[in-house]
Design a protein around this motif. Structure first.
Motif, PDB file in Angstrom:
ATOM      1  N   ALA A  22      -8.457   2.489  -8.084  1.00 26.41           N
ATOM      2  CA  ALA A  22      -7.334   2.054  -7.252  1.00 26.41           C
ATOM      3  C   ALA A  22      -7.828   1.064  -6.206  1.00 26.41           C
ATOM      4  CB  ALA A  22      -6.682   3.253  -6.573  1.00 26.41           C
ATOM      5  N   THR A  23      -8.091  -0.155  -6.620  1.00 27.61           N
ATOM      6  CA  THR A  23      -8.609  -1.157  -5.706  1.00 27.61           C
ATOM      7  C   THR A  23      -7.578  -2.252  -5.459  1.00 27.61           C
ATOM      8  OG1 THR A  23      -9.595  -2.388  -7.537  1.00 27.61           O
ATOM      9  CG2 THR A  23     -10.994  -0.767  -6.434  1.00 27.61           C
ATOM     10  N   GLY A  24      -7.700  -2.873  -4.276  1.00 30.59           N
ATOM     11  CA  GLY A  24      -6.854  -4.012  -3.974  1.00 30.59           C
ATOM     12  C   GLY A  24      -5.428  -3.669  -3.617  1.00 30.59           C
ATOM     13  N   ASN A  25      -5.159  -2.435  -3.187  1.00 30.39           N
ATOM     14  CA  ASN A  25      -3.809  -2.023  -2.826  1.00 30.39           C
ATOM     15  C   ASN A  25      -3.637  -2.032  -1.312  1.00 30.39           C
ATOM     16  OD1 ASN A  25      -4.508   0.846  -1.781  1.00 30.39           O
ATOM     17  ND2 ASN A  25      -5.548   0.668  -3.761  1.00 30.39           N
ATOM     18  N   TRP A  26      -2.426  -1.712  -0.835  1.00 39.90           N
ATOM     19  CA  TRP A  26      -2.144  -1.807   0.594  1.00 39.90           C
ATOM     20  C   TRP A  26      -2.949  -0.816   1.419  1.00 39.90           C
ATOM     21  CZ3 TRP A  26      -0.111   1.947   3.827  1.00 39.90           C
ATOM     22  CH2 TRP A  26       0.361   3.105   3.205  1.00 39.90           C
ATOM     23  N   VAL A  27      -3.306   0.328   0.834  1.00 36.99           N
ATOM     24  CA  VAL A  27      -4.119   1.301   1.567  1.00 36.99           C
ATOM     25  C   VAL A  27      -5.486   0.712   1.888  1.00 36.99           C
ATOM     26  CG1 VAL A  27      -5.268   3.547   1.410  1.00 36.99           C
ATOM     27  CG2 VAL A  27      -2.908   3.287   0.619  1.00 36.99           C
ATOM     28  N   THR A  29      -6.274  -2.440   2.175  1.00 28.88           N
ATOM     29  CA  THR A  29      -6.259  -3.687   2.941  1.00 28.88           C
ATOM     30  C   THR A  29      -5.498  -3.612   4.264  1.00 28.88           C
ATOM     31  OG1 THR A  29      -4.313  -4.422   1.669  1.00 28.88           O
ATOM     32  CG2 THR A  29      -6.492  -5.081   0.848  1.00 28.88           C
ATOM     33  N   LEU A  30      -4.493  -2.726   4.367  1.00 28.32           N
ATOM     34  CA  LEU A  30      -3.628  -2.739   5.546  1.00 28.32           C
ATOM     35  C   LEU A  30      -3.659  -1.455   6.371  1.00 28.32           C
ATOM     36  CD1 LEU A  30      -0.446  -4.432   3.979  1.00 28.32           C
ATOM     37  CD2 LEU A  30      -2.236  -5.521   5.361  1.00 28.32           C
ATOM     38  N   ALA A  31      -3.908  -0.327   5.755  1.00 29.02           N
ATOM     39  CA  ALA A  31      -3.855   0.940   6.478  1.00 29.02           C
ATOM     40  C   ALA A  31      -5.016   1.073   7.461  1.00 29.02           C
ATOM     41  CB  ALA A  31      -3.879   2.099   5.488  1.00 29.02           C
ATOM     42  N   SER A  35      -6.930   6.562   8.426  1.00 24.98           N
ATOM     43  CA  SER A  35      -5.876   7.157   7.602  1.00 24.98           C
ATOM     44  C   SER A  35      -6.137   7.027   6.111  1.00 24.98           C
ATOM     45  CB  SER A  35      -4.534   6.495   7.929  1.00 24.98           C
ATOM     46  OG  SER A  35      -4.493   5.149   7.459  1.00 24.98           O
ATOM     47  N   ARG A  36      -7.051   6.154   5.737  1.00 24.98           N
ATOM     48  CA  ARG A  36      -7.199   5.836   4.315  1.00 24.98           C
ATOM     49  C   ARG A  36      -7.592   7.019   3.447  1.00 24.98           C
ATOM     50  NH1 ARG A  36     -10.009  -0.194   4.948  1.00 24.98           N
ATOM     51  NH2 ARG A  36      -8.341  -1.001   6.294  1.00 24.98           N
ATOM     52  N   ASP A  45      -2.181   5.080  -2.622  1.00 22.10           N
ATOM     53  CA  ASP A  45      -2.814   3.865  -3.138  1.00 22.10           C
ATOM     54  C   ASP A  45      -2.514   3.686  -4.620  1.00 22.10           C
ATOM     55  OD1 ASP A  45      -4.283   6.138  -3.781  1.00 22.10           O
ATOM     56  OD2 ASP A  45      -6.219   5.129  -3.693  1.00 22.10           O
ATOM     57  N   ARG A  46      -1.978   4.726  -5.250  1.00 22.84           N
ATOM     58  CA  ARG A  46      -1.623   4.705  -6.670  1.00 22.84           C
ATOM     59  C   ARG A  46      -0.296   5.431  -6.852  1.00 22.84           C
ATOM     60  NH1 ARG A  46      -6.741   7.638  -8.770  1.00 22.84           N
ATOM     61  NH2 ARG A  46      -6.659   8.365  -6.612  1.00 22.84           N
TER      62      ARG A  46
END
Length: 321
Positions: A22-27, A29-31, A35-36, A45-46
């Motif tokens: 699960a790479t390159g998702n909003w978690v 990059t943005l979270a 919290s991640r 993230d998925r």
């Protein structure tokens, strides 16, 4: 023992670490970094699994509304189901990660999950599980008493599912029983009862889940064989395409019976037809020796389910007009 500076760097690195599949998702990059790990425990993230849990809820809500010739409660029900599905899927995945932490550490794709990677402790994960379950309970309490009892009954299946891969070659059946529970919930919420249409929809959804989770499990067959984890992917092996024909065909037929029992019109049947074509396309495209392709085909089931929901929704609106 590391210095305080090194410890801080290690904590930061753990918070930023990405789960292998699960790479390159909003978690990522943005979270906020703190919290991640929790968002990964909840699989935000998925989100594909949350969609797959949600779709039978939406199917049943649309079918029940069509049967009642009343869509006035459908928008709120759809929204509450969405919140509940994401919360309870997150809680289920957190429970799965707690129970599977030793197995996850031995599998290439899952060893970077928050617990085996050391990003979150078991106690923290348990507290997060409770928080998510309380959100799900808050949603459930918005419905009638029969629906509340029906929803709570699903927890027994959710609790035992993580252990099934150690016991049976058919853990996908238990997953199907859990992930398809929403096929009962729509009828419980809208009509306050579970009749034959709900049961046939539930059975069809279970067959659908067995099919798509077999595809998903083909990502891990080599690691699963090494650590002794069982699955229908390992059971079927080279016969997977034939097995998918059986289970996907069964899904279409059983869902078709549910649609017929509700007296649905052309839009519902069109939705089912497009759903069936999509499942056939999955079988034709699948290559079980290509894990990346298995994941893409598995994820495409969200689109298949949404196509069916679109047909059921249009039919419900037309019948209520």
């Amino acid at each position: 023992m590391g210095t305080p500076g090194n410890t801080e760097a290690n904590v930061k690195s753990a918070a930023l670490a990405r789960v292998a599949d699960a790479t390159g998702n909003w978690v990522d990059t943005l979270a906020p970094p703190w919290s991640r790990p929790y968002l990964r425990l909840a699989r935000l993230d998925r989100p594909i699994g949350s969609w797959l849990l949600l779709l039978p809820c939406w199917w049943s809500a649309a079918l029940a509304s069509a049967l009642a010739h009343d869509v006035s409660r459908l928008p709120l029900t759809v929204a509450l189901f969405c919140i509940g599905a994401f919360a309870m899927r997150g809680a289920g995945c957190t429970w799965n990660d707690i129970t599977d932490r030793d197995l996850d550490a031995k599998v290439e794709r899952t060893r970077s999950r928050p617990i085996p990677a050391g990003q979150v402790g078991v106690g923290q994960a348990l507290a997060f599980l409770v928080a998510q379950a309380l959100i799900g309970l808050a949603v459930l309490l918005q419905f009638n008493r029969f629906a509340v009892v029906t929803g709570i009954a699903s927890l027994a299946i959710v609790a035992v599912y993580p252990f099934m891969k150690r016991i049976t070659w058919w853990p996908q059946i238990v997953l199907g029983l859990a992930f398809s529970w929403g096929a009962l919930m729509g009828f419980a919420v809208i009509l306050g009862q579970i009749g034959l249409p709900a049961l046939f929809l539930y059975a069809g959804s279970v067959a659908w889940v067995i099919g798509y989770d077999t595809i998903y499990a083909h990502q891990d067959t080599e690691d699963d064989a090494l650590i002794g984890v069982k699955s229908t992917a390992r059971l079927f092996g080279e016969r997977t395409h034939r097995a998918l024909i059986v289970f996907y065909s069964l899904a279409v037929v059983l869902i078709g019976v549910a649609i017929w029992l509700t007296g649905a019109g052309f839009p519902a049947w069109l939705g089912l037809a497009v759903f069936a074509v999509h499942l056939g396309w999955q079988i034709a495209r699948l290559r079980i020796d290509d894990p990346a392709l298995c994941l893409r085909v598995f994820k495409s089931n969200r689109d298949a389910g949404l196509l069916l929901f679109a047909g059921l929704l249009v039919d419900a609106v037309m019948r209520a007009a």
